[in-house]
Each structure stands twice: as C-alpha cells, then as structure tokens.
Write an enzyme that holds these catalytic residues in place. Structure first.
Site, PDB file in Angstrom:
ATOM      1  N   CYS A 163       6.346   5.908   9.140  1.00 42.72           N
ATOM      2  CA  CYS A 163       6.754   5.073   8.002  1.00 42.72           C
ATOM      3  C   CYS A 163       8.203   5.295   7.578  1.00 42.72           C
ATOM      4  O   CYS A 163       9.035   4.399   7.748  1.00 42.72           O
ATOM      5  CB  CYS A 163       5.822   5.321   6.821  1.00 42.72           C
TER       6      CYS A 163
ATOM      7  N   LYS B  21       3.408  15.992   9.856  1.00 46.85           N
ATOM      8  CA  LYS B  21       3.129  16.693   8.606  1.00 46.85           C
ATOM      9  C   LYS B  21       1.737  17.301   8.728  1.00 46.85           C
ATOM     10  O   LYS B  21       0.965  16.896   9.612  1.00 46.85           O
ATOM     11  CB  LYS B  21       3.215  15.744   7.406  1.00 46.85           C
TER      12      LYS B  21
ATOM     13  N   LYS C   3       7.834  -1.550  -1.922  1.00 47.14           N
ATOM     14  CA  LYS C   3       7.402  -0.618  -0.875  1.00 47.14           C
ATOM     15  C   LYS C   3       8.583  -0.001  -0.131  1.00 47.14           C
ATOM     16  O   LYS C   3       8.678   1.221   0.032  1.00 47.14           O
ATOM     17  CB  LYS C   3       6.482  -1.348   0.106  1.00 47.14           C
TER      18      LYS C   3
ATOM     19  N   GLY D 146      13.891  21.479   4.880  1.00 47.48           N
ATOM     20  CA  GLY D 146      13.355  21.948   6.159  1.00 47.48           C
ATOM     21  C   GLY D 146      13.752  20.995   7.255  1.00 47.48           C
ATOM     22  O   GLY D 146      14.872  20.480   7.276  1.00 47.48           O
TER      23      GLY D 146
ATOM     24  N   LYS E 239      11.220   4.487  10.154  1.00 44.85           N
ATOM     25  CA  LYS E 239      11.366   3.065  10.556  1.00 44.85           C
ATOM     26  C   LYS E 239      11.564   2.168   9.331  1.00 44.85           C
ATOM     27  O   LYS E 239      12.235   1.140   9.421  1.00 44.85           O
ATOM     28  CB  LYS E 239      10.196   2.593  11.420  1.00 44.85           C
TER      29      LYS E 239
ATOM     30  N   GLU F  44       0.859  -1.189   0.000  1.00 39.16           N
ATOM     31  CA  GLU F  44       0.000   0.000   0.000  1.00 39.16           C
ATOM     32  C   GLU F  44       0.892   1.234   0.000  1.00 39.16           C
ATOM     33  O   GLU F  44       1.909   1.260   0.687  1.00 39.16           O
ATOM     34  CB  GLU F  44      -0.848  -0.058   1.280  1.00 39.16           C
ATOM     35  N   PHE F  45       0.501   2.246  -0.764  1.00 33.60           N
ATOM     36  CA  PHE F  45       1.352   3.440  -0.858  1.00 33.60           C
ATOM     37  C   PHE F  45       0.663   4.699  -0.354  1.00 33.60           C
ATOM     38  O   PHE F  45       1.019   5.806  -0.733  1.00 33.60           O
ATOM     39  CB  PHE F  45       1.808   3.641  -2.307  1.00 33.60           C
TER      40      PHE F  45
ATOM     41  N   GLU G 256      -0.548   9.712   4.609  1.00 32.77           N
ATOM     42  CA  GLU G 256      -1.458  10.300   5.577  1.00 32.77           C
ATOM     43  C   GLU G 256      -1.843  11.682   5.047  1.00 32.77           C
ATOM     44  O   GLU G 256      -1.047  12.367   4.419  1.00 32.77           O
ATOM     45  CB  GLU G 256      -0.793  10.399   6.953  1.00 32.77           C
TER      46      GLU G 256
HETATM   47  C1  UGA Z   1       4.900   7.813   3.329  1.00 30.15           C
HETATM   48  C2  UGA Z   1       4.922   7.625   1.802  1.00 30.15           C
HETATM   49  O1  UGA Z   1       4.925   8.907   1.167  1.00 30.15           O
HETATM   50  C3  UGA Z   1       3.710   6.808   1.338  1.00 30.15           C
HETATM   51  O2  UGA Z   1       3.782   6.587  -0.073  1.00 30.15           O
HETATM   52  C4  UGA Z   1       3.723   5.472   2.076  1.00 30.15           C
HETATM   53  O3  UGA Z   1       2.595   4.686   1.720  1.00 30.15           O
HETATM   54  C5  UGA Z   1       3.684   5.728   3.573  1.00 30.15           C
HETATM   55  O4  UGA Z   1       4.823   6.519   3.962  1.00 30.15           O
HETATM   56  C6  UGA Z   1       3.718   4.390   4.267  1.00 30.15           C
HETATM   57  O5  UGA Z   1       4.757   3.751   4.273  1.00 30.15           O
HETATM   58  O6  UGA Z   1       2.665   3.931   4.715  1.00 30.15           O
HETATM   59  P1  UGA Z   1       3.584   9.462   4.965  1.00 30.15           P
HETATM   60  O7  UGA Z   1       4.397   8.882   6.075  1.00 30.15           O
HETATM   61  O8  UGA Z   1       2.124   9.659   5.156  1.00 30.15           O
HETATM   62  O9  UGA Z   1       3.743   8.575   3.637  1.00 30.15           O
HETATM   63  O10 UGA Z   1       4.189  10.899   4.692  1.00 30.15           O
HETATM   64  P2  UGA Z   1       4.976  11.660   3.514  1.00 30.15           P
HETATM   65  O11 UGA Z   1       4.039  12.522   2.784  1.00 30.15           O
HETATM   66  O12 UGA Z   1       5.814  10.729   2.735  1.00 30.15           O
HETATM   67  O13 UGA Z   1       5.915  12.600   4.401  1.00 30.15           O
HETATM   68  C7  UGA Z   1       6.911  12.030   5.257  1.00 30.15           C
HETATM   69  C8  UGA Z   1       7.703  13.094   5.939  1.00 30.15           C
HETATM   70  O14 UGA Z   1       8.558  13.755   5.011  1.00 30.15           O
HETATM   71  C9  UGA Z   1       6.905  14.200   6.613  1.00 30.15           C
HETATM   72  O15 UGA Z   1       7.456  14.435   7.886  1.00 30.15           O
HETATM   73  C10 UGA Z   1       7.089  15.378   5.693  1.00 30.15           C
HETATM   74  O16 UGA Z   1       7.000  16.607   6.382  1.00 30.15           O
HETATM   75  C11 UGA Z   1       8.485  15.147   5.166  1.00 30.15           C
HETATM   76  N1  UGA Z   1       8.759  15.791   3.874  1.00 30.15           N
HETATM   77  C12 UGA Z   1       8.040  15.464   2.774  1.00 30.15           C
HETATM   78  C13 UGA Z   1       9.789  16.712   3.767  1.00 30.15           C
HETATM   79  O17 UGA Z   1      10.483  17.033   4.758  1.00 30.15           O
HETATM   80  N2  UGA Z   1      10.044  17.299   2.552  1.00 30.15           N
HETATM   81  C14 UGA Z   1       9.331  16.998   1.452  1.00 30.15           C
HETATM   82  O18 UGA Z   1       9.635  17.562   0.366  1.00 30.15           O
HETATM   83  C15 UGA Z   1       8.316  16.054   1.559  1.00 30.15           C
END
Ligand code: UGA
Length: 439
Positions: free
Chosen positions: A264, A327, A208, A257, A267, A148-149, A152
């Site tokens: 996710c 986030k 994944k 930042g 870990k 799953e991708f 949140e």
């Molecule tokens: C992430 C993946 O993006 C999903 O595709 C995956 O399904 C999920 O993990 C999972 O393994 O279940 P998620 O943890 O919801 O999703 O969050 P992201 O949108 O990936 O953001 C992760 C972190 O990166 C956040 O703390 C965000 O603030 C940070 N981030 C994101 C940055 O610091 N810079 C960016 O340009 C993008």
C-alpha cells in the site's frame, strides 16, 4: 441485506466475512478459482490474525459464500468493489485494469436501484468516470466511494471497528439514496457513533491517498532524523519518545528503522505523485519523492551497517535475517524492506539464512534464490551477524544469553529498533541500530 463483494484479496475477503458478521447475506466473487475454493472451506489464503475464525464462523451461518461466477452477484442491493490497484510496471501510476474490469463485469448483472460501492484505492477522478459509465449503461443504478483504512495484522478489527467512515456520494437525491443504503450496511458501526464524513467523490478518493501519504511522510520524517542522529551521535528512539509526547505530533508511526514497505504505502505515494502530475499539480507532491528516497536509503544503510560490523566485507560471512514480511503479523512480502536487505546482502557475497514465522512459503515461491529456514535458532547457527528486520514478538522476546550460544559472533543489528538494547549488550552482544549509537 444482500451484498456482493467483488475481489477477494486481502481487502475483499475480510470485508465479505465482516459484512456477514454484521448480519448480511454476502457473496464474495473472484476470478481466482483456488482462492475461492480455499475461502469456501474456511481457509484463509493469507496470514491474518482472527480472520480464519471469522471466516469459519460466518460460513457456518450460511450467510457467506464465495463464487467465481459474476452472475451470483445479481440481485444484491449493494456491490462492493474491492479489487487491487497495483503499481504499473515501469511507471508510478496505478494499474486500473482490475477496477475497470470489475465494474464492467458488474454492469452485466446490475439493476436500477442497486448501489456500487468502490473501496479500492484509486487515483482521484476515477469515481466520477465510473459513475458516468454506470449511469449510461444501467440508468438508476448508483455509485458511492467508501475508502477502506484497514491495516494488515489488524484487518478484522479495523473493518468491524473503523476509526471513521467516509462516504463519497453523488449529488442531490441520489446522494440521499446512497447514504441510506450505506447506513443500512454499516448500521451497527454507525449506531455506535463512529465518526462519519460525507463528501463528493474526489474528496473521498483523496482521503485515502492523503492518509497513506501522511503516514509515509511521518515514517520518513523520523527516518530522516535517524540519519541526522547517525551523523551527530544522538538517539532517534529517545528523540521520537520526546517529540511524541506532544499531542500535536503523537508517538505513533514514529518508529525509526528500515522504513515502510508492503502493498500500500509505497505504491500509493507513487500513484498519488503520478496523478498530481496528470492534473498539472505535480509540485504539490514533489516532497513525496523525498519521502520515497529517505525510505529507500534506509535499506542501503542497513546493508552498509551489516558490512561494517562484519569487519568491512560481507564475502562469505554467515548472516541470519530474522523477519521477512513487510511488518509483523503478516505473511505479506510485497516490497518488503527486510527481504530487500536480505537479497542485497546475498548479492554482496554473504551466506544469508532467512526466517520468518509466517512468510516462509511466500519467500520460497517468490525468491527461490534465498535460503529459508524454519526457526531463528537455525538461522543463527554459526552466524557472523544477526539482523532483526521485522519486529515479530518472538524475535523481540528472544533471550540474548541463550541465543548467543548459537552464533559465531555476537553481533546484532536491530533493523526496527525493537530489541532491548541493554539486555543484548549485557549478554555480550555488539548492538547496532539505525539512528542510534553502537551499544
Ligand atoms: C497501510 C495503512 O496503515 C492503512 O491505514 C491502509 O488502509 C493500508 O495501508 C492500505 O492502503 O490498504 P499496511 O500497509 O497494512 O496499512 O501497514 P502499516 O501498518 O501502515 O505499515 C506500513 C509499513 O510502515 C510497514 O512496513 C511498517 O513496518 C512501517 N512502519 C510503520 C515503520 O517503519 N514505522 C512505523 O512507525 C510504522
């Protein structure tokens, strides 16, 4: 189709409701009684835009229900395993006890011809072991791996409109049976031409962890550039824009930042390194250790920057922390960079007031030592510095002129490079951000 979903956390709850939305008859199973009660009453146990509406809508059709009794999974054609794989305490490896437990419990209700579908993020090799177990205990039942991708904040959209479907299938005729069942589950998604990748189990499992490792690497790459920008006076935001115009690079996930957090990415890269070590291929992933290091250094740098703007000492300084979730559009505070910084500031003597539009209750529960207030305005009251650490829309849209009347010192630290620097400096604020010159 009759479907069971084992594990009703973030992934499972959204998956169960989404499968009911696609027209299936779904039961979601979880051992957590209060969670099951909340879900049954259409109350989301976590903040996720659009999820409560989807839950209410699908419960009302009668096609979705929730239960703590594994026996209710009996008779489903497809059983999705959606339980968590957190980091083990004190080591990098994933804790597999929930996946193992879910599959063992399923064995008691599983029949030949039914399909178990793993969705949890697992170390490569897990599916092959589980397939052997299922084959030994319930001959004729099958296993597929279907990662799953979902992100949140976009969980419903990502589940119902995924970029791609990945099917890890057993070999031969069993693979054809499993494929046909999955195609039936996802019929509307398949029919709209969503790309589909069919593979062996190991590839599907690795897709994944490879995807999350790539995303983490991209973020740490731009954060490493931010460190260099800090050393040279260059501007990381302009740099990201400029390199992002190259299609091969792309601008997404190049926001420098405070770095990545959540349940996710951190870990998953660690579990991937641990698994590579077990496989004797640890060298292949040593770069992920540096990805992790760069990420963690940003938190430390943020605290240093706060100390710098507070004239060299945090002792007794009032610091407003806007944003605590890992986030925006989430109340998830697992490994949140924002909270980590808030806690470090407090430990170094600052008087910290934290606020977050959704995560307040979670912080009060998990970090009782932190002062949580309801609004950005309350947090900013007589502050010596304001730190924006999670880029919620309401913080991006703050009026720097009005906000400036609340604080003692107009100093803002933009931890996510998300504010309009010109507007804030025009309103008389000292603006600081990671990877950018002082404004
Ligand atoms: C992430 C993946 O993006 C999903 O595709 C995956 O399904 C999920 O993990 C999972 O393994 O279940 P998620 O943890 O919801 O999703 O969050 P992201 O949108 O990936 O953001 C992760 C972190 O990166 C956040 O703390 C965000 O603030 C940070 N981030 C994101 C940055 O610091 N810079 C960016 O340009 C993008």
């Amino acid at each position: 189709m009759r479907i069971s979903v084992i594990g009703c956390g973030y992934l499972g709850a959204v998956h169960a409701a989404s499968m009911a939305e696609l027209g299936h008859d779904v039961v979601g199973i979880d051992v957590d009684q209060p969670k099951i009660e909340a879900l049954s009453q259409a109350k989301a146990p976590f903040f996720e835009p659009g999820f409560e509406e989807l839950l209410a809508r699908t419960l009302a059709t009668g096609r979705l229900r929730f239960s703590t009794d594994f026996a209710d999974a009996a008779g489903a054609a497809v059983h999705f395993v959606c339980v968590g794989t957190p980091q083990k305490r004190g080591e990098y490896a994933a804790d597999m006890r929930y996946v193992q437990g879910a599959v063992e419990s399923l064995l008691g209700v599983l029949s030949a011809g039914e399909l178990v579908v793993g969705k949890s993020t697992v170390p490569v090799g897990t599916a092959a072991g589980l397939a052997d177990l299922i084959e030994a205990k319930v001959p004729g039942a099958l296993l597929a791996w279907n990662p799953e991708f979902l992100r949140e904040g976009f969980a419903v959209q990502d589940t119902l409109h995924p970029d791609r479907l990945v099917y890890g299938l057993p070999a031969g005729a069993d693979g054809d049976t499993a494929r046909a069942l999955l195609d039936e589950v996802y019929a509307p998604i398949v029919e709209r031409g969503t790309p589909k990748v069919e593979s062996d189990y190991a590839t599907a499992e690795m897709v994944k962890t490879a995807a999350n490792s790539f995303l983490a690497t991209k973020i740490s790459f731009i954060n490493a550039m931010a460190e260099l920008c800090e050393a040279t006076g260059a501007d990381v935001k302009l740099l990201a824009d400029a390199i992002g115009y190259d299609d091969r690079i792309g601008r997404k996930f190049l926001n420098a930042g405070l770095g990545f957090g959540g349940g996710c990415l951190p870990k998953d890269i660690r579990a991937f390194m641990a698994r590579a070590g077990e496989l004797g291929a640890d060298q292949a992933l040593t770069f992920l250790r540096e990805v992790d290091n760069i990420n963690m250094r940003r938190r430390i740098r943020m605290v240093e920057l706060a100390r710098e703007v507070c004239d060299g000492s945090l002792l007794g300084k009032r610091v407003a922390v806007l944003g605590a979730a890992f986030k925006p559009d989430s109340d998830d505070i697992r490994d949140s960079p924002a909270l980590n910084v808030a806690a470090q500031l407090q430990l170094q003597g600052a008087v910290v007031q934290v606020t977050d539009p959704a995560a307040g209750d979670n912080i009060r529960r998990s970090w009782p030592q932190l002062d949580v207030v309801d609004t950005a305005e309350q947090a900013a009251d007589r502050a010596d510095a304001v730190l924006v650490l999670t880029e919620w829309k309401q913080y991006r849209e703050l009026d720097p002129v009005a906000f400036g009347t609340l604080v003692k010192q107009k100093r803002v630290l933009d931890g996510r490079n998300a504010l309009d620097r010109e507007a804030w400096t025009a309103a008389g604020w000292t603006y600081r951000a990671l990877g950018r010159r002082a404004g």
